[in-house]
Design a protein around this motif. Structure first.
Motif: not given
Length: 211
Positions: A50, A140-145, A171-172
């Motif tokens: 991402d 996380l707020a940007a939706g990145v995974r 988290s990622f």
């Protein structure tokens, strides 16, 4: 019978031995960093992600973007152009050496290079640990995974340890991209950052951040 000169001052012998031990340990860490750097350079990220998270360093040198930092951004730009990542995240606060915000300097370099895709800035961190901890909520707020962490080759072994110890990789999905900057190509393990890295590793290890 007189004792040899070196036996008359044992504290000097002890001091010399301690300094030699430190020098050898420092050199051993440097050699290990070099081997890990070469391995990372030979194996760039393979999976799309991402975002590319570019870690900061000194922003400017002689009034121009520092080539070490610009090279990190250039590596992220190459991945974006190749479709490996879709957005760029720049992490770095105010540099005490030049008073510039590293994240902003990276954004300016990306824009000057023609990048028009999405970019996020984390402009407060002043260490590698803070690069990761302050970037996490932003990502996380940007939706990145999934993330490719970009830095110079010598830096990434410590980054990888900090990622694991901090739980950033929980988290990622994390990959690493070693940036072959002009600083690295010119000096390799003798560049300023690489020479300072063993001290950073010792410091971080001493505080329990790496193990």
């Amino acid at each position: 019978m007189k004792r040899p000169r070196w036996l008359r001052r044992p504290w000097q012998v002890a001091l010399a031995g301690a300094l030699l031990a430190v020098a050898l340990a420092y050199a051993a860490i440097g050699a290990f960093i070099w081997s890990q750097a070469e391995e990372l350079l030979a194996h760039p990220p393979q999976r799309p992600a991402d975002a590319a998270l570019v870690l900061g360093s000194r922003a400017y040198l002689d009034g121009k973007p520092h080539p070490c930092l610009a090279g990190r951004v250039d590596t992220a730009l190459a991945m974006a152009h190749a479709g490996v990542v879709r957005q760029l995240v720049f992490s770095g606060g105010v540099d005490s050496e030049d008073g510039r915000t590293e994240a902003m300097a990276m954004q300016e370099h990306a824009v000057a290079a023609g990048f028009a895709g999405p970019m996020l800035l984390e402009p407060a961190s002043t260490s590698t640990r803070l690069n990761l901890s302050l970037s996490r909520p932003l990502l996380l707020a940007a939706g990145v995974r999934s993330v490719v962490i970009v830095s110079e080759p010598y830096h990434l072994w410590r980054v990888e340890r900090l990622v694991k110890m901090s739980g950033f990789d929980q988290s990622f999905d994390v990959q690493y991209a070693a940036a072959p900057t002009s600083c690295w190509r010119a000096l390799g393990p003798f560049s300023k950052g690489a020479l300072r890295e063993p001290a950073a590793i010792i410091n971080n290890a001493g505080h329990g951040y790496l193990f």
